[in-house]
Design an enzyme around this catalytic site. Sequence first.
Site, PDB file in Angstrom:
ATOM      1  N   PHE A   1      -4.335  14.503   6.154  1.00  0.00           N
ATOM      2  CA  PHE A   1      -3.431  14.155   7.243  1.00  0.00           C
ATOM      3  C   PHE A   1      -2.052  13.800   6.673  1.00  0.00           C
ATOM      4  CE2 PHE A   1      -7.270  12.221   9.709  1.00  0.00           C
ATOM      5  CZ  PHE A   1      -7.803  13.496   9.862  1.00  0.00           C
TER       6      PHE A   1
ATOM      7  N   TYR B   1      -5.219  10.408   4.013  1.00  0.00           N
ATOM      8  CA  TYR B   1      -4.004  10.255   4.805  1.00  0.00           C
ATOM      9  C   TYR B   1      -2.827   9.925   3.894  1.00  0.00           C
ATOM     10  CZ  TYR B   1      -0.850   8.165   8.323  1.00  0.00           C
ATOM     11  OH  TYR B   1       0.217   7.850   9.122  1.00  0.00           O
ATOM     12  N   CYS B   2      -1.737  10.688   4.009  1.00  0.00           N
ATOM     13  CA  CYS B   2      -0.503  10.433   3.263  1.00  0.00           C
ATOM     14  C   CYS B   2      -0.796  10.445   1.757  1.00  0.00           C
ATOM     15  CB  CYS B   2       0.111   9.123   3.726  1.00  0.00           C
ATOM     16  SG  CYS B   2       1.759   8.787   3.058  1.00  0.00           S
ATOM     17  N   LEU B   3      -0.458   9.387   1.035  1.00  0.00           N
ATOM     18  CA  LEU B   3      -0.736   9.340  -0.406  1.00  0.00           C
ATOM     19  C   LEU B   3      -2.224   9.457  -0.684  1.00  0.00           C
ATOM     20  CD1 LEU B   3       1.552   6.415  -1.651  1.00  0.00           C
ATOM     21  CD2 LEU B   3       2.109   8.812  -1.414  1.00  0.00           C
TER      22      LEU B   3
END
Length: 623
Positions: free
Chosen positions: A382, A354-356
């Site tokens: 994501f 997710y993200c980073l």
Amino acid sequence: MSHAIEGDDETTLAPSLYDTIDRIVHAGVARSTLGLSPSVLTEAWMDWAVHMAISPGKQMQLLESALWGSWAVYQEALGIKEQAVDQPDGKDQGGKSQESEAQESGAKGRAQAGPHIADRRFRDAAWQQLPFSLWANAHAQNWQWWQQAVTGVHGMSPAHENLLAFVSGLMVDTLSPSNYAQTNPEVMTTTLSEGGKNLMRGAQHLMEDLERRGRAASATPASTSALHDAASSAQQPPVEVGQTLAITPGKVVMRNRLIELIQYSPATETVQAEPVLIVPAWIMKYYILDLSPHNSLVRFLVNQGYSVFMVSWTNPDATLRDMGLEDYRHLGVLEAIDAIQAVTAAKHLHAVGYCLGGTLLSIAAAAMGRDGDERLASVSLFAAQTDFTEAGELRLFISDSQVTLIEDMMADKGYLSSEQMAGTFALLRARDLIWAPVVDHYLLGKPSHSFDLMTWNADATRMPATMHAEYLRRLYLNNDLAEGHYRVAGKAVSVSDIRAPIFAVGTEDDHVAPWESVYKLHLFADSEMTFVLANGGHNAGIISEPGHSRRHYRIATTGATDAYRAPNEWLSDTTEQDGSWWPAFANWLEAHSSQRVAPPPMGMEHGRYRVLCDAPGTYVKQT
């Protein structure tokens, strides 16, 4: 100038006295400018000023626009409620219509009577009455005019246009009549009806917040009182991780300097043979994916019959200043995979980022594919970017000058503080994260109504100096991963080396990772990809539990040999579906799983992967 220092195996460069002086001065500048490089704004302003000076056509266009805007405000003052007064559809020197310019700069259309009506700051009925409607309309016209003034200037750099459009929007919004008690009819009505008690409560809230911020500024990184202080200042019951948030049952089965690995207790008699590893972003705490029981992705997957493991990052202090992206890949992803296989005896697993965490997972998965490591049954990303050329509003702040200033600022403490990160994100959404709370909390005297996502959003973490500098330079600034320059173990990696099928999610209103940027993964990956576009923003679009009202998404699969479709083509080819995308994700995971088996043990009886403590562990409680 730097001086060479001879070591046993290599020659390194030590900063000279002059370099050190410069870095100290830069760090001081950063503290006085909230971490923003003054040269970035200066360069953008000079670009605009020089090109504006030699663009008489643009100047005449702005004069005309100002006249039409003034006419619209004059109509409002006279109480004329007729429909829009359009400006001529003239072309500027660059060949763009005024309407397209307004759209590109974020304006809401041409000058018209009452354009403020669509602005949710002015939706209250009181704003439709004079003189408040006049002030709101004047503010809207002023905002629109400045957007037009700093964009569409012939020959000006698009990057500078975007930056000045953002900054001018911030400045104009600072003067919005909704921000001041004397010009906000809602505040005036409340003050009269309560005899000024709302302002007294607001003053008390302000003093409590200032006191709390003062305690936080003087606290050591090891302090554990931040969440309790935040809850107390908001006059709310204390919110405690492990009591009201992050309460899905589980055990910590592995710990190293960077992560704790949480294994969640099974909720079904059988589980899929392939466990799920979730790698969250380290910029915030992991429990964004395990908030309250009703909106926990972890609980949802566990209830669907998956063995779920979660990485919980430590909150770094100065002792971890030299931790780099390679440490995060090795200690955060690879060691977690090794632990999961040891505990479950699974040959393959599903990896989710997710993200980073998704960007890091894509690097790790690419390196595994390059090296013939086939342990990943699937890769899910994501709101994660692999190409950073269109990386949203955060890209406005990324330049050589800005990154250098941040590096110098981090050099003293060894990390970037959570307050500095939170300040940057607040600027990106100043209307919602700065001015709206000021009006509600200090002028209207309302208590802060804390909820799970808000509590998580306030629970930020620090960034180790080395890792954050590498992330900004190698990924954001140089775009090394997308351009084939990112190296792992001395060799370049490419996203095209990921062999496992991919499930990628973008969100419609993401200001951190715009969905078109996330969609660019199609350009680099050579494996089958299922792409989901969900409504909502960077966080709310991912936390999209079944039963949540007004949720919808689009989904489509692109085969490994299928032709590329541009984002707008993909959008027109897919059908909007009501509801949460989580069930579609669970079905996709099931389709890429082999069989159901008995749940694995919770950790191992002895050795490195024995149970250390109950979830949510200890790292998540570090402040």
